[in-house]
Design an enzyme around this catalytic site. Sequence first.
Site, PDB file in Angstrom:
ATOM      1  CG  ASP A 332      81.436  57.692  19.914  1.00 13.89           C
ATOM      2  OD1 ASP A 332      81.286  58.537  19.183  1.00 13.89           O
ATOM      3  OD2 ASP A 332      82.255  57.445  20.724  1.00 13.89           O
ATOM      4  CG  ASP A 573      83.925  56.028  24.734  1.00  9.15           C
ATOM      5  OD1 ASP A 573      85.142  55.875  25.217  1.00  9.15           O
ATOM      6  OD2 ASP A 573      83.336  56.551  23.775  1.00  9.15           O
ATOM      7  CG  ASP A 577      78.729  58.517  22.870  1.00 17.00           C
ATOM      8  OD1 ASP A 577      78.588  59.189  22.042  1.00 17.00           O
ATOM      9  OD2 ASP A 577      79.895  57.726  23.092  1.00 17.00           O
TER      10      ASP A 577
END
Length: 682
Positions: A332, A573, A577
């Site tokens: 990410d 995080d 996600d």
Amino acid sequence: MTKKQKKVLLRIILAAVLMVGLHFVPVEGIPKFFLYLVPYFVIGYDILRKAVLGILHGEVFDENFLMAVATVGAMLLGVYKEVNGMDGEFSEGVAVMLFYQVGELFQAVAVGKSRRNITALMDIRPDYANVEDEAGNLEQVDPDDVEVGTVIVVRPGEKVPIDGVVVEGTSSLNTSALTGESVPREIGEGQDVISGCVNMNGLLRIRTTREFGESTVSRILDLVENSSMKKARTENFITKFARYYTPAVCYSALALAVIPSVINLVLGNPADWSTWVIRALTFLVISCPCALVISIPLSFFGGIGGASSCGILVKGSNYLEALARTRYVVFDKTGTLTKGVFQVTRLCPSREYLETCQGKQAEGSRQSQAEERDAGQETEARAQDREAGSASGLGTVWETGAAQLLEYAAHAESYSSHPISKSLREAYGKEILPGRVTDVEEISGHGVKALVDGIPVAAGNARLMQREGFAYEADTQAGTVVHVAVDGSYAGYILISDVVKEQAGEAVRALKKAGVKQTVMLTGDARAVAEQVAGNLGIDQVKSELLPADKVEAVEGLLAAKAPGENLAFVGDGINDAPVLSRADIGVAMGALGSDAAIEAADIVLMDDNPMKLATAIRISRKCLRIVYENIVFALAVKAICLVLGAVGIANMWIAIFADVGVMVIAVLNAIRCLSVKGEIN
């Protein structure tokens, strides 16, 4: 050593002294047997007890049973020899039990060392929280009894018991127990603090934001305590192997003791029971699977312990094993490769706005000069400044225009809690006076309109400029653009960008060095932003403008394309996600700032949000797995050779002791290497 381990060590020393001393005692026959029973029971009573309990509970075939049968058989064989006028070697039975206990002690010490590495985290569990009563006195209460919103006091040297926000005080926090980092973290009013840190100097008052059971320290301890529940495939294989292997060797030893003698009797030869019983007992001692049963779990336990000392929490040895086969890493962006902290990176006042500022500046300058000339007060310095300003042209005006642009935008956005608004106020760096701002209108998805010092100001995205009918400038650089219109005219734009983590580029390079084939970045950000970040960091592939469902779909595609036996790790995080973390082969969450949902869904947690730790974790896992395979090959090879030699009568009981205890000690010592992670740390 623990108290129990010291007791075992004393028994080993006492039994060894007695066994050696009995060699010099001139006694034969049954009395010799009873004398050797003393060191035998000193060193082996607990093994015999476990073997008997195992039989009573229906769990017959384990290492205690093998040791009991082999040593009792050796002692009885010595009695048989003494009765028949031969020299009975009782010392062999005592030696087998003695060296077995030596191996067990080695194993216990090694496990203890590994466990201390992991349970060092238990030191972060706070014993109490300080709460002020009405009289201002501090009262120590159980952290479980502290409600959310309570202000607690943390004195120097005390642990932060519950997550919260500092409402008073400044200090340095020692976060090494959580993150493995020795550098203290400076904190002050308004900053978040997590439980488990140690307050090093100043007095802090913290308003709790979570209950103790939901705080960082509680979640970490829960992860650690449950990590041993999830076994690696190799561990499960060894457990299953031992379940079938132990009965097989017991029946094989029985067959070795009986069948050759029966065949001899059928053929009319002497049965020679003693020879074949000795070989069967030797076979039993050699076959004990202690080296595998002990060293394999110990290797994984050591790997998890070593990783935890670096601030890497692995939720089970199965994830440590899977991490060793990671060949694809998907990131990410925000909060993972970037800090998730927006900063003003560029101020771009428009030409028309600068010209307006120049006109106002010139008018103000003319009025000031006229007043000074009329009063006869224009100094030489003032005249020089005026001449320098004229020579610099638009440069000085740009500085003034840029500062005013930021000032108007910061005031217009002063009532918003959006991260973009916060970054504008921080860049302005001066006190926002609420009285200067009136008639604030926040337009969802567009921006904000307000009166600043009575002047209309609009600050927002391109849609807001279109809505209000302002012709605006487009910016091709990566970042979030805040357009500003002042007093009915377009004044320029402010570029705000997320800050890339210092370690992000190095982390990507370290992963490729560690054998990762492909790195991918998935983000919901705009394409220009994503491509710029990916290009700067050396990411192989980037997919932008994704919704959470799109991220799952992208990971599904990568999983389908990868080769069998290769794993994909996703690092994230945020709450969005969590679905991807669960779907990937290995989910890695940022622990310090990561959301609860991401940490719960992940298999591995990086406690200090440093992406470099992922490459460290991969190296630790590969070292651990390499040691596991070394122990398996070594133990099976030595045992196979010694079993054949024992069956044909070449290997005696002393070789059997080496094949069992010696191999176990060597395997345990090799497994202890998993605890050492200095060479794996970046």
